[in-house]
Design a protein around this motif. Structure first.
Motif, short mmCIF file in Angstrom:
data_model
loop_
_atom_site.label_atom_id
_atom_site.label_comp_id
_atom_site.label_asym_id
_atom_site.label_seq_id
_atom_site.Cartn_x
_atom_site.Cartn_y
_atom_site.Cartn_z
N UNK A 273 64.36 31.76 21.59
CA UNK A 273 64.87 33.11 21.39
C UNK A 273 65.10 33.14 20.00
N UNK A 274 64.70 34.21 19.59
CA UNK A 274 64.84 34.35 17.87
C UNK A 274 66.22 33.77 17.66
N UNK A 275 67.52 34.37 17.91
CA UNK A 275 68.69 34.06 17.52
C UNK A 275 68.79 32.62 17.49
N UNK A 276 68.33 31.87 18.44
CA UNK A 276 68.40 30.47 18.51
C UNK A 276 67.84 29.83 17.52
N UNK A 277 66.48 30.36 17.05
CA UNK A 277 65.74 29.67 15.97
C UNK A 277 66.47 29.80 14.70
N UNK A 278 67.36 30.90 14.75
CA UNK A 278 67.99 31.09 13.30
C UNK A 278 69.34 30.33 13.42
N UNK A 279 69.68 30.33 14.55
CA UNK A 279 71.09 29.55 14.59
C UNK A 279 71.21 27.94 14.43
N UNK A 280 70.25 27.51 15.22
CA UNK A 280 70.05 25.89 15.39
C UNK A 280 70.17 25.07 13.75
N UNK A 281 69.12 25.53 13.02
CA UNK A 281 69.13 24.97 11.58
C UNK A 281 70.46 24.96 10.75
#
Length: 321
Positions: A104-112
């Motif tokens: 998910x786009x939000x997950x890709x932003x959040x995880x880093x």
């Protein structure tokens, strides 16, 4: 096909699909699950659980389960996290991120950002090769073959799998911590559940009157005592010790034999060796005794002395039954 039949088929098929998916999770539990549980167990911080969409709802439920079983946890919505809520994550916290696809786009932003904070990251995802699957320190595999939705779109089976893995985490931690019924009661003081865990016999007897007669009390006076104290029973005491009990049932059995009881005393009709229970016993255990012996009342004792009566109606009123 009739409408009723279509409804039943859809419901049963949903349950069947989800049941098979949950059963398969057992085979997906591996050493990473063990390591994730150990990481949380040894952590000095909290568990921060995050997700987006339906996974966020499941995250909230997992947080509630963890908190109620002695593992401090908070919920952080993945979308809000990148707009300020990342401040919720403290140094010693462990983060659980939930996403079916893991992409998910939000997950890709959040995880880093989570990785930059150096907090341990546990991913719950149905794709171990996804972005989340590759970036997480520990991956719990929530793979499902298909959703229960006939279009294989609406999160149904997948969210159920996520929730079950969350339950598995929580219960594994319960076992490690030795979390007891007494501990559980601290977090659930309200409602019937709480009462089952903390309400004691002494709390019940304090609400009731305390019917007492001596063995030489006339049956007439014993009946009056039973009636006035409104518990359907009276204890029979001699030298301050319980020697018997008279119940409504004893009165009925006496009347079946004869209606002439003017010369009878409590000793003549009482039942000896009555069932007793200690004042500090949990009320739910009193219920077990009543049901096991198929009776309606118990005499409560404290240090061997008569303390009062527990009636099954008390337990019904308190929501124990």
């Amino acid at each position: 096909m009739k409408l009723q039949e279509k409804i039943l088929i859809a419901a049963r098929e949903t349950i069947s699909i989800e049941a098979k998916a949950i059963a398969n999770l057992e085979h997906l539990i591996d050493n990473e699950f063990v390591e994730a549980v150990e990481k949380i167990y040894n952590s000095k911080g909290r568990v921060v659980v995050t997700g987006i969409g339906k996974s966020a709802i499941i995250a909230s439920k997992i947080v509630a389960t963890l908190n109620s079983t002695g593992t401090p946890a908070i919920f952080m919505h993945a979308a809000d996290a990148i707009h300020g809520d990342l401040g919720n994550i403290q140094k010693d916290d462990v983060v659980i991120c939930i996403s079916k696809s893991g992409n998910s786009p939000e997950i890709k932003v959040l995880v880093p950002f989570i990785k930059d904070f150096k907090n341990p990251l546990i991913g719950i995802t149905g794709d171990k090769n996804s972005f989340l699957g590759k970036e997480a320190d520990f991956v719990l595999n929530s793979y499902v073959e298909k959703e229960a939705c006939p279009n294989n779109l609406a999160p149904t089976t997948s969210t159920t799998a996520q929730m079950v893995l969350g339950d598995a985490l929580a219960i594994a931690l319960v076992n490690l911590k030795g979390f007891s019924r007494k501990d559980f009661a601290k977090y659930h003081p309200g409602g019937s559940l709480g009462k089952k865990l903390y309400l004691r016999v002494s709390d019940i007897t304090a609400q009731n009157q305390k019917p007492i007669v001596s063995p030489d009390t006339s049956v007439t006076d014993a009946i009056i005592e039973i009636s006035e104290k409104m518990l359907g029973v009276t204890a029979v005491l001699e030298n301050d010790k319980i020697i018997g009990i008279i119940t409504d049932g004893d009165i009925r059995r006496m009347l079946k034999k004869s209606t002439d009881f003017k010369d009878l005393t409590a000793r003549d009709i009482m039942s000896v060796n009555p069932k007793t229970i200690n004042q500090d016993t949990l009320a739910v255990e009193a219920l077990d005794m009543l049901e096991e012996n198929k009776i309606s009342q118990l005499l409560a004792v404290e240090n061997g002395n008569y303390a009062g009566v527990v009636h099954i109606h008390n337990l019904i009123r308190e929501g124990i039954l």
